[in-house]
Scaffold this active site. Structure first.
Site, PDB file in Angstrom:
ATOM      1  N   HIS A   1      43.493  33.110  32.989  1.00  0.00           N
ATOM      2  CA  HIS A   1      43.480  34.432  33.608  1.00  0.00           C
ATOM      3  C   HIS A   1      42.566  35.414  32.891  1.00  0.00           C
ATOM      4  CE1 HIS A   1      46.298  34.516  30.305  1.00  0.00           C
ATOM      5  NE2 HIS A   1      46.224  35.835  30.297  1.00  0.00           N
ATOM      6  N   ASP A   2      42.106  35.089  31.693  1.00  0.00           N
ATOM      7  CA  ASP A   2      41.252  35.984  30.914  1.00  0.00           C
ATOM      8  C   ASP A   2      39.789  35.578  30.924  1.00  0.00           C
ATOM      9  OD1 ASP A   2      43.158  37.822  30.054  1.00  0.00           O
ATOM     10  OD2 ASP A   2      43.667  36.688  28.263  1.00  0.00           O
TER      11      ASP A   2
ATOM     12  N   ASP B   1      55.483  33.287  29.094  1.00  0.00           N
ATOM     13  CA  ASP B   1      54.747  33.996  28.052  1.00  0.00           C
ATOM     14  C   ASP B   1      55.688  34.852  27.213  1.00  0.00           C
ATOM     15  OD1 ASP B   1      51.983  33.650  27.667  1.00  0.00           O
ATOM     16  OD2 ASP B   1      51.515  34.650  29.545  1.00  0.00           O
TER      17      ASP B   1
ATOM     18  N   ASP C   1      51.701  34.753  23.034  1.00  0.00           N
ATOM     19  CA  ASP C   1      50.427  35.435  23.251  1.00  0.00           C
ATOM     20  C   ASP C   1      49.946  36.127  21.983  1.00  0.00           C
ATOM     21  OD1 ASP C   1      48.483  36.635  25.375  1.00  0.00           O
ATOM     22  OD2 ASP C   1      49.219  38.380  24.279  1.00  0.00           O
TER      23      ASP C   1
END
Length: 548
Positions: free
Chosen positions: A342-343, A114, A216
């Site tokens: 993950h969100d 990321d 991101d």
């Protein structure tokens, strides 16, 4: 044919050698905090990932994507970076990272990481220098502005996590901007010196052997320098749980100069052959921006949107509309797809139809993901069929949920530790209590329970990935002949002389498909499906007769 066991025809057809490795790739997302704890502190780490890379390689995926592992105060669990060019001690060291890359490459896995270039932590040395006064070398590295004459913030912009996108700083006597937490100050990526510093970060990790990057929230990386107020959002039937939802996000993000910075990133990564870049893009105008960020040869390799991540229901219309936005046409970019990350809440908890076993739905869902045109991203635990964990408020760590409780679902429920061994303490993730509790049912879905079961979702995932790799139509082919009729979803994948038909029942009732598959040769049949009917959550892939 059993409901669990797929029928597989091994018909390997090679992908053209000039095709980039990432095109049509299967990427496995690793959330480091929750993957594997090697040192008994309750938090996953890089050495734990390295020790489990053989497992990831056994899935047949092309690459891993590591969520942030950089030094951070962890206000947003790594997405608030205090040093772009190091490893947080909780995850290990740069030597541990180098060992991970070396082992991954030895196993044939690419490594992507990321990049968070819209903001840093307020603990970053850049911000410490920037906030010291208005005259230092980094004074303009972040977005600073004077108060209005009445002392209020410079604009009406709102942060994603709730509240104004501005925080007063007494040292500077100005407000600084933040699109997320107040401890995540906004970088001024309009500033050429900031761009040079960020490009230096890219080169640092490329020199350590990284094969690609997920960038991101890149559409948040540049603001309107004129500091114009956002207009109100039009009326909507959707619930608005944050002030952020009441505005059209025109001036706090999505500046037209962002693609020019992406071209600089692409030019740098092109100095390292075979590197991959994918943009994460959310918001009301995501598709247009995704296409803009991937247009032509000089921008990013792919874009990663939110079509499925927050959808409450999986429908044929949703899949068709998302896919048809990315036609196989010159000048159109290459998409990446994910059902979980993950969100977002675990898809098996959001989408399983009433009356259907979650395990059956998980099998069909994985077959659908593996049939999509584009890159596909599997989130760790998705291959096991993990469901969303209910985290009690006193154990919630997610800052967004804490600010908006109880209206915002905690992201922690999709970040719980991976279960490795059902009979071990903490399911083999750690020797001590982990940072988040394991799911109550996840021990029954542990890797050791599924590893040797030929009917498990884990082994089905391996077979589906292998079939996708073996059939160019599935990995690279165009879409054709869409069906979105009630709960029936269908589409063909076509490449050269190969023609594969994919049919899925997304609902809880049986569907007659007689006549749609005449003369076709089954590649895979799931949940009791056959060429004449699809039971609830049935799925099949077929090779059409007369097509190579």
């Amino acid at each position: 044919m059993t409901t669990n066991q797929p029928l597989v025809q091994d018909q390997s057809l090679s992908v053209a050698p000039e095709t980039p490795w990432w095109k049509g790739a299967v990427i496995y997302q690793v959330y480091p905090r929750s993957f594997a704890d090697s040192n008994g502190d309750g938090v996953g780490d890089l050495a734990g990932i390295t020790a489990r890379l053989d497992y990831i390689a056994s899935l047949g995926v092309d690459a891993i994507w590591l969520s942030p592992f950089y030094p951070s105060p962890m206000d947003d669990f790594g997405y608030d970076i205090a040093d772009y060019c190091d490893v947080d001690p909780i995850f290990g060291s740069l030597a541990d990272f180098d060992a991970l890359v070396a082992r991954a490459h030895a196993l044939g896995l690419k490594v992507t990481t990321d990049l968070v270039f819209a903001h840093t932590s307020d603990r970053h040395t850049w911000f410490a220098e920037s906030r010291a006064n208005k005259d230092n070398d980094k004074a303009d590295w972040y977005v600073w502005a004077d108060a209005k004459v009445d002392g209020s913030p410079p604009t009406n912009w709102q942060s994603v996590f709730g509240g104004p996108a501005w925080t007063w700083d007494a040292r500077r006597g100005q407000y600084y901007m933040h699109n997320f937490l107040g401890s995540q100050p906004q970088l001024n990526v309009h500033n050429r010196a900031v761009q040079e510093a960020l490009l230096g970060v890219v080169r640092f990790w490329l020199d350590r052997g990284v094969d690609g990057f997920r960038i991101d929230a890149i559409n948040f990386s540049m603001h309107d320098p004129e500091l114009r107020d956002n207009p109100p959002a039009p009326p909507s039937n959707k619930a608005r749980t944050r002030p952020f939802d009441f505005q059209q996000k025109i001036y706090n993000q999505s500046h037209p100069d962002i693609p020019l910075f992406l071209e600089r990133i692409r030019a740098l990564t092109d100095e390292y052959p075979g590197r991959f870049t994918v943009a994460e893009v959310g918001g009301d105008d995501a598709v247009r921006e995704m296409k803009l960020f991937t247009a032509g040869e000089g921008r990013l390799s792919s874009a990663y949107g939110f079509d499925f991540l927050y959808a409450d229901k999986l429908t044929p219309q949703l899949v068709r509309e998302a896919a048809e936005q990315w036609p196989d046409a010159p000048g159109t970019g290459w998409p990446s797809w994910a059902f979980e990350n993950h969100d977002a809440p675990r898809a098996v908890s959001r989408w399983t139809p009433e009356g259907v076993e979650p395990a059956a739905f998980a099998r069909m869902k994985m077959a659908l993901l593996c049939a999509l045109r584009g890159n596909i991203i599997i989130y760790n635990g998705e291959e096991l069929g993990l469901d969303q964990v209910e985290i009690p408020f006193e154990l919630v760590k997610d800052p967004e949920a804490l600010k908006n409780w109880p209206l915002t679902l905690s992201r922690d429920g999709a970040r719980t530790p991976l279960p490795w061994a059902s009979g071990e303490s903490h399911a083999g993730f750690s020797s001590v209590d982990p940072w988040l509790p394991l799911g109550a049912t996840h021990g029954d879905l542990a890797v050791d329970r599924q590893q040797d079961d030929p009917a498990s979702l884990l082994n089905l995932t391996r077979r589906l990935i292998a079939l996708r790799a073996a059939h160019p139509a599935l990995r690279l082919g165009a879409n054709a002949h869409w069906i979105a009729d009630g709960d029936l979803l269908g589409f063909d994948r076509v490449a050269g002389g190969e023609h594969v038909r994919c049919l899925f029942n997304l609902g809880g009732g049986a569907i007659d498909i007689a006549g749609r598959c005449a003369g076709a040769e089954p590649i895979i049949l799931l949940n009791g499906a056959d060429p004449a009917h699809l039971p609830p959550c049935g799925a099949l892939w077929l090779k059409l007769e007369g097509k190579n």
